[in-house]
Design a protein around this motif. Structure first.
Motif, PDB file in Angstrom:
ATOM      1  N   ALA A  49     -18.947  58.868   3.947  1.00 53.89           N
ATOM      2  CA  ALA A  49     -19.493  58.431   2.660  1.00 53.89           C
ATOM      3  C   ALA A  49     -19.775  59.608   1.739  1.00 53.89           C
ATOM      4  CB  ALA A  49     -20.759  57.606   2.881  1.00 53.89           C
ATOM      5  N   ALA A  50     -20.278  60.711   2.287  1.00 51.94           N
ATOM      6  CA  ALA A  50     -20.568  61.879   1.456  1.00 51.94           C
ATOM      7  C   ALA A  50     -19.284  62.471   0.879  1.00 51.94           C
ATOM      8  CB  ALA A  50     -21.328  62.920   2.272  1.00 51.94           C
ATOM      9  N   GLY A  51     -18.237  62.551   1.713  1.00 53.46           N
ATOM     10  CA  GLY A  51     -16.970  63.055   1.220  1.00 53.46           C
ATOM     11  C   GLY A  51     -16.359  62.144   0.177  1.00 53.46           C
ATOM     12  N   ALA A  52     -16.443  60.828   0.395  1.00 49.64           N
ATOM     13  CA  ALA A  52     -15.915  59.872  -0.575  1.00 49.64           C
ATOM     14  C   ALA A  52     -16.687  59.949  -1.890  1.00 49.64           C
ATOM     15  CB  ALA A  52     -15.984  58.460  -0.005  1.00 49.64           C
ATOM     16  N   GLY A  62     -15.166  60.012 -12.231  1.00 48.79           N
ATOM     17  CA  GLY A  62     -16.337  60.198 -13.079  1.00 48.79           C
ATOM     18  C   GLY A  62     -17.457  59.223 -12.782  1.00 48.79           C
ATOM     19  N   TRP A  63     -17.327  58.477 -11.674  1.00 46.82           N
ATOM     20  CA  TRP A  63     -18.388  57.569 -11.280  1.00 46.82           C
ATOM     21  C   TRP A  63     -19.638  58.329 -10.833  1.00 46.82           C
ATOM     22  CZ3 TRP A  63     -14.630  54.621  -7.597  1.00 46.82           C
ATOM     23  CH2 TRP A  63     -13.970  53.596  -8.299  1.00 46.82           C
ATOM     24  N   THR A  64     -20.748  57.615 -10.780  1.00 46.86           N
ATOM     25  CA  THR A  64     -21.928  58.067 -10.061  1.00 46.86           C
ATOM     26  C   THR A  64     -22.094  57.137  -8.858  1.00 46.86           C
ATOM     27  OG1 THR A  64     -23.030  58.900 -12.044  1.00 46.86           O
ATOM     28  CG2 THR A  64     -24.421  58.407 -10.145  1.00 46.86           C
ATOM     29  N   ILE A  65     -22.125  57.714  -7.677  1.00 44.55           N
ATOM     30  CA  ILE A  65     -22.247  56.924  -6.459  1.00 44.55           C
ATOM     31  C   ILE A  65     -23.577  57.262  -5.803  1.00 44.55           C
ATOM     32  CG2 ILE A  65     -21.247  56.360  -4.217  1.00 44.55           C
ATOM     33  CD1 ILE A  65     -18.525  57.117  -5.318  1.00 44.55           C
ATOM     34  N   ALA A  66     -24.452  56.265  -5.739  1.00 41.59           N
ATOM     35  CA  ALA A  66     -25.777  56.476  -5.160  1.00 41.59           C
ATOM     36  C   ALA A  66     -25.654  56.660  -3.655  1.00 41.59           C
ATOM     37  CB  ALA A  66     -26.682  55.292  -5.471  1.00 41.59           C
ATOM     38  N   PRO A  67     -26.384  57.622  -3.095  1.00 46.14           N
ATOM     39  CA  PRO A  67     -26.375  57.761  -1.635  1.00 46.14           C
ATOM     40  C   PRO A  67     -26.880  56.481  -0.982  1.00 46.14           C
ATOM     41  CG  PRO A  67     -27.449  59.645  -2.689  1.00 46.14           C
ATOM     42  CD  PRO A  67     -27.258  58.606  -3.748  1.00 46.14           C
ATOM     43  N   PRO A  75     -20.457  52.812   4.608  1.00 45.80           N
ATOM     44  CA  PRO A  75     -20.080  53.722   5.697  1.00 45.80           C
ATOM     45  C   PRO A  75     -19.716  52.928   6.953  1.00 45.80           C
ATOM     46  CG  PRO A  75     -22.188  54.363   4.696  1.00 45.80           C
ATOM     47  CD  PRO A  75     -21.868  52.979   4.211  1.00 45.80           C
ATOM     48  N   LEU A  76     -18.605  53.288   7.559  1.00 48.44           N
ATOM     49  CA  LEU A  76     -18.162  52.598   8.771  1.00 48.44           C
ATOM     50  C   LEU A  76     -18.836  53.224   9.989  1.00 48.44           C
ATOM     51  CD1 LEU A  76     -14.354  52.263   7.965  1.00 48.44           C
ATOM     52  CD2 LEU A  76     -16.060  50.433   7.963  1.00 48.44           C
TER      53      LEU A  76
END
Length: 261
Positions: free
Chosen positions: A18-21, A30-35, A59-60
Protein backbone atom coordinates in the motif's frame (compact mmCIF):
# COMPACT_ATOMS: atom_id res chain seq x y z
CA UNK A 1 -36.54 3.33 -11.64
CA UNK A 2 -33.11 2.39 -10.29
CA UNK A 3 -31.20 5.68 -10.52
CA UNK A 4 -27.82 4.14 -9.74
CA UNK A 5 -28.06 0.93 -11.72
CA UNK A 6 -25.19 0.71 -14.19
CA UNK A 7 -23.18 3.69 -12.87
CA UNK A 8 -19.49 3.23 -12.08
CA UNK A 9 -19.29 4.81 -8.61
CA UNK A 10 -15.97 3.71 -7.04
CA UNK A 11 -12.66 2.05 -7.94
CA UNK A 12 -10.55 -0.06 -5.61
CA UNK A 13 -6.89 -0.97 -5.82
CA UNK A 14 -5.96 -4.25 -4.18
CA UNK A 15 -2.22 -4.26 -3.56
CA UNK A 16 0.54 -6.10 -1.71
CA UNK A 17 2.35 -2.82 -0.98
CA UNK A 18 0.00 0.00 0.00
CA UNK A 19 2.82 2.43 0.78
CA UNK A 20 4.49 1.77 -2.56
CA UNK A 21 1.19 2.11 -4.41
CA UNK A 22 0.46 5.38 -2.60
CA UNK A 23 3.79 6.86 -3.71
CA UNK A 24 3.40 5.60 -7.29
CA UNK A 25 -0.12 6.88 -7.95
CA UNK A 26 0.36 10.17 -6.13
CA UNK A 27 3.40 10.88 -8.34
CA UNK A 28 1.77 9.59 -11.53
CA UNK A 29 -1.82 10.83 -11.27
CA UNK A 30 -1.62 13.56 -8.63
CA UNK A 31 -4.03 11.88 -6.24
CA UNK A 32 -3.85 12.12 -2.47
CA UNK A 33 -4.12 8.67 -0.92
CA UNK A 34 -4.82 8.57 2.80
CA UNK A 35 -2.83 5.98 4.74
CA UNK A 36 -5.10 3.10 5.67
CA UNK A 37 -5.54 3.26 9.44
CA UNK A 38 -8.85 1.54 10.17
CA UNK A 39 -8.40 -2.11 11.25
CA UNK A 40 -8.94 -4.80 10.22
CA UNK A 41 -8.70 -3.77 6.54
CA UNK A 42 -6.55 -0.61 6.86
CA UNK A 43 -8.47 0.84 3.92
CA UNK A 44 -7.08 4.08 2.46
CA UNK A 45 -9.16 6.54 0.43
CA UNK A 46 -8.13 8.08 -2.90
CA UNK A 47 -8.95 11.75 -3.50
CA UNK A 48 -8.54 14.07 -6.47
CA UNK A 49 -6.83 17.44 -6.11
CA UNK A 50 -10.25 19.01 -5.45
CA UNK A 51 -10.80 16.68 -2.49
CA UNK A 52 -13.49 14.55 -4.14
CA UNK A 53 -12.98 10.84 -3.46
CA UNK A 54 -12.84 8.37 -6.34
CA UNK A 55 -11.73 5.12 -4.74
CA UNK A 56 -9.78 3.23 -2.15
CA UNK A 57 -6.68 1.13 -1.52
CA UNK A 58 -7.09 -2.29 0.07
CA UNK A 59 -3.86 -3.88 1.35
CA UNK A 60 -3.86 -7.60 0.63
CA UNK A 61 -3.18 -9.68 3.71
CA UNK A 62 -1.34 -12.99 3.62
CA UNK A 63 -4.68 -14.73 4.16
CA UNK A 64 -6.22 -12.92 1.18
CA UNK A 65 -3.25 -13.84 -1.00
CA UNK A 66 -3.48 -17.46 0.12
CA UNK A 67 -7.12 -17.52 -0.99
CA UNK A 68 -6.20 -16.34 -4.50
CA UNK A 69 -6.40 -12.55 -4.27
CA UNK A 70 -3.81 -10.65 -6.31
CA UNK A 71 -2.96 -7.02 -7.11
CA UNK A 72 -5.67 -5.53 -9.32
CA UNK A 73 -8.05 -2.65 -9.85
CA UNK A 74 -11.74 -3.48 -9.37
CA UNK A 75 -14.65 -1.16 -10.20
CA UNK A 76 -17.91 -0.77 -8.30
CA UNK A 77 -21.17 -0.65 -10.25
CA UNK A 78 -24.03 1.02 -8.41
CA UNK A 79 -27.53 -0.28 -7.78
CA UNK A 80 -30.49 0.77 -5.66
CA UNK A 81 -31.32 -2.89 -4.91
CA UNK A 82 -28.20 -4.95 -4.25
CA UNK A 83 -30.01 -8.23 -3.58
CA UNK A 84 -32.05 -8.03 -6.79
CA UNK A 85 -29.06 -7.15 -8.98
CA UNK A 86 -26.90 -9.82 -7.34
CA UNK A 87 -29.63 -12.38 -8.04
CA UNK A 88 -29.69 -11.31 -11.69
CA UNK A 89 -25.93 -11.71 -12.01
CA UNK A 90 -26.08 -15.22 -10.57
CA UNK A 91 -29.15 -16.20 -12.62
CA UNK A 92 -27.28 -15.24 -15.79
CA UNK A 93 -24.29 -17.42 -14.96
CA UNK A 94 -22.16 -15.10 -12.85
CA UNK A 95 -21.06 -15.94 -9.33
CA UNK A 96 -20.47 -14.23 -6.03
CA UNK A 97 -16.80 -14.09 -5.04
CA UNK A 98 -17.64 -12.35 -1.78
CA UNK A 99 -21.12 -12.35 -0.25
CA UNK A 100 -23.05 -9.23 0.67
CA UNK A 101 -21.40 -7.05 3.28
CA UNK A 102 -23.03 -4.11 5.05
CA UNK A 103 -20.99 -1.13 6.23
CA UNK A 104 -21.85 2.45 7.15
CA UNK A 105 -21.35 3.58 3.55
CA UNK A 106 -23.67 0.95 2.09
CA UNK A 107 -23.91 -2.68 1.06
CA UNK A 108 -21.75 -4.43 -1.51
CA UNK A 109 -20.76 -7.79 -2.96
CA UNK A 110 -17.91 -8.85 -5.21
CA UNK A 111 -18.94 -10.85 -8.26
CA UNK A 112 -17.51 -12.39 -11.41
CA UNK A 113 -19.22 -12.53 -14.77
CA UNK A 114 -19.45 -15.91 -16.54
CA UNK A 115 -16.22 -15.20 -18.48
CA UNK A 116 -13.96 -14.29 -15.56
CA UNK A 117 -14.28 -10.50 -15.21
CA UNK A 118 -14.58 -9.31 -11.61
CA UNK A 119 -16.41 -6.25 -10.30
CA UNK A 120 -18.33 -5.10 -7.27
CA UNK A 121 -22.02 -4.31 -6.92
CA UNK A 122 -22.78 -1.56 -4.42
CA UNK A 123 -25.92 -0.04 -2.93
CA UNK A 124 -24.70 3.13 -1.20
CA UNK A 125 -26.18 4.72 1.91
CA UNK A 126 -25.84 8.37 0.94
CA UNK A 127 -25.95 10.92 3.75
CA UNK A 128 -27.95 14.14 3.62
CA UNK A 129 -24.97 16.00 2.13
CA UNK A 130 -24.05 13.34 -0.42
CA UNK A 131 -23.05 14.46 -3.91
CA UNK A 132 -22.97 12.38 -7.11
CA UNK A 133 -19.90 10.18 -7.52
CA UNK A 134 -17.03 11.58 -9.59
CA UNK A 135 -15.18 8.26 -9.62
CA UNK A 136 -16.03 8.02 -13.32
CA UNK A 137 -15.93 11.04 -15.58
CA UNK A 138 -15.25 11.02 -19.33
CA UNK A 139 -13.66 14.48 -19.11
CA UNK A 140 -12.37 15.26 -15.59
CA UNK A 141 -8.74 14.58 -14.72
CA UNK A 142 -7.96 12.22 -11.83
CA UNK A 143 -11.19 10.29 -12.40
CA UNK A 144 -11.49 7.07 -14.37
CA UNK A 145 -12.41 8.13 -17.90
CA UNK A 146 -12.96 4.78 -19.66
CA UNK A 147 -13.94 1.22 -18.69
CA UNK A 148 -12.86 -1.54 -21.07
CA UNK A 149 -13.83 -5.21 -21.01
CA UNK A 150 -12.01 -8.12 -22.62
CA UNK A 151 -14.41 -11.06 -22.77
CA UNK A 152 -14.33 -14.67 -23.90
CA UNK A 153 -17.85 -14.57 -25.38
CA UNK A 154 -18.60 -11.23 -27.02
CA UNK A 155 -22.28 -11.70 -27.88
CA UNK A 156 -23.22 -13.30 -24.57
CA UNK A 157 -21.29 -10.71 -22.54
CA UNK A 158 -22.95 -7.86 -24.41
CA UNK A 159 -26.36 -9.33 -23.57
CA UNK A 160 -25.32 -9.92 -19.94
CA UNK A 161 -24.28 -6.33 -19.25
CA UNK A 162 -26.95 -4.58 -21.27
CA UNK A 163 -29.77 -6.65 -19.75
CA UNK A 164 -28.60 -6.34 -16.15
CA UNK A 165 -27.32 -2.76 -16.09
CA UNK A 166 -29.27 -1.08 -18.86
CA UNK A 167 -26.18 -0.12 -20.82
CA UNK A 168 -26.75 0.68 -24.48
CA UNK A 169 -24.59 -0.21 -27.50
CA UNK A 170 -23.27 3.11 -28.81
CA UNK A 171 -21.56 2.38 -32.09
CA UNK A 172 -18.61 0.15 -32.81
CA UNK A 173 -15.21 0.00 -34.46
CA UNK A 174 -13.81 -2.82 -36.58
CA UNK A 175 -10.54 -4.03 -35.04
CA UNK A 176 -9.75 -6.43 -37.89
CA UNK A 177 -8.55 -9.79 -36.61
CA UNK A 178 -9.23 -8.65 -33.02
CA UNK A 179 -12.97 -8.37 -33.71
CA UNK A 180 -15.45 -5.64 -32.86
CA UNK A 181 -14.74 -2.86 -30.38
CA UNK A 182 -18.25 -2.17 -29.06
CA UNK A 183 -18.81 1.19 -27.36
CA UNK A 184 -21.16 1.22 -24.37
CA UNK A 185 -23.28 4.08 -23.04
CA UNK A 186 -25.21 4.66 -19.84
CA UNK A 187 -27.90 7.34 -19.71
CA UNK A 188 -26.57 8.77 -22.96
CA UNK A 189 -22.92 8.99 -21.79
CA UNK A 190 -20.29 6.71 -23.31
CA UNK A 191 -18.70 4.88 -20.39
CA UNK A 192 -16.32 2.52 -22.19
CA UNK A 193 -16.28 -0.44 -24.51
CA UNK A 194 -15.92 -4.18 -24.80
CA UNK A 195 -14.15 -6.48 -27.24
CA UNK A 196 -13.29 -10.17 -27.65
CA UNK A 197 -10.38 -11.25 -25.48
CA UNK A 198 -7.19 -11.13 -27.58
CA UNK A 199 -5.35 -14.45 -27.94
CA UNK A 200 -2.36 -13.26 -25.90
CA UNK A 201 -4.56 -12.37 -22.90
CA UNK A 202 -4.97 -15.32 -20.53
CA UNK A 203 -8.24 -14.23 -18.90
CA UNK A 204 -11.00 -11.74 -19.59
CA UNK A 205 -11.45 -8.77 -17.31
CA UNK A 206 -12.16 -5.09 -16.83
CA UNK A 207 -9.45 -2.50 -17.39
CA UNK A 208 -9.99 1.02 -16.07
CA UNK A 209 -8.33 4.05 -17.70
CA UNK A 210 -7.39 6.87 -15.33
CA UNK A 211 -7.60 10.30 -16.96
CA UNK A 212 -4.46 12.39 -16.57
CA UNK A 213 -4.37 16.20 -16.83
CA UNK A 214 -1.11 15.92 -18.81
CA UNK A 215 -0.63 12.58 -20.55
CA UNK A 216 3.09 12.96 -21.22
CA UNK A 217 3.84 13.96 -17.62
CA UNK A 218 1.82 11.02 -16.27
CA UNK A 219 3.51 8.63 -18.70
CA UNK A 220 6.99 9.82 -17.68
CA UNK A 221 6.12 9.58 -13.98
CA UNK A 222 4.71 6.07 -14.40
CA UNK A 223 7.86 4.83 -16.12
CA UNK A 224 10.12 6.58 -13.60
CA UNK A 225 8.08 5.02 -10.79
CA UNK A 226 8.65 1.49 -12.08
CA UNK A 227 5.58 0.78 -14.24
CA UNK A 228 5.88 -1.91 -16.89
CA UNK A 229 4.27 -0.43 -20.01
CA UNK A 230 2.64 -3.21 -22.02
CA UNK A 231 1.06 -1.14 -24.80
CA UNK A 232 1.51 2.41 -26.03
CA UNK A 233 1.74 5.25 -25.94
CA UNK A 234 -0.72 5.31 -28.83
CA UNK A 235 -3.25 7.86 -30.00
CA UNK A 236 -6.92 6.82 -30.02
CA UNK A 237 -9.92 8.35 -31.82
CA UNK A 238 -10.82 11.73 -30.35
CA UNK A 239 -7.25 12.90 -29.79
CA UNK A 240 -6.53 11.13 -26.51
CA UNK A 241 -3.42 9.06 -25.89
CA UNK A 242 -3.26 5.87 -23.84
CA UNK A 243 -0.90 3.42 -22.23
CA UNK A 244 -1.68 0.03 -20.69
CA UNK A 245 0.69 -1.01 -17.96
CA UNK A 246 1.38 -2.92 -14.76
CA UNK A 247 2.10 -0.83 -11.69
CA UNK A 248 5.19 -1.70 -9.60
CA UNK A 249 3.05 -3.92 -7.38
CA UNK A 250 1.69 -5.90 -10.36
CA UNK A 251 -1.79 -4.41 -10.81
CA UNK A 252 -2.92 -3.72 -14.38
CA UNK A 253 -3.92 -0.11 -15.01
CA UNK A 254 -4.20 2.33 -17.88
CA UNK A 255 -3.79 6.07 -18.40
CA UNK A 256 -5.73 8.19 -20.87
CA UNK A 257 -5.27 11.88 -21.59
CA UNK A 258 -4.39 14.67 -23.95
CA UNK A 259 -0.88 15.76 -24.83
CA UNK A 260 -0.49 19.41 -23.85
CA UNK A 261 2.22 20.24 -26.43
Amino acid sequence: MDKLLGSWIWYELMTKDAAGAKAFYEDTIGWTIAPGNEPPLFYGHIARADGRQVGGVLPLSEDMLAQGAHPMWVGYIGTDDLDATLAQVIARGGRALMPRMDIAEGSFAMVMDPWGASFYLMQPNPGPDATPSVAFSPTEAQSVGWNELYTGDFDAALAFYTEIFGWEPAGSMDMGSFGTYQFLAHNGVTIGAMMPKPPHVSMGGWNHYIRAADFDAAHRAAVAGGANVLHGPVEVPGGDWIINALDPQGAAFAIVGQKLV
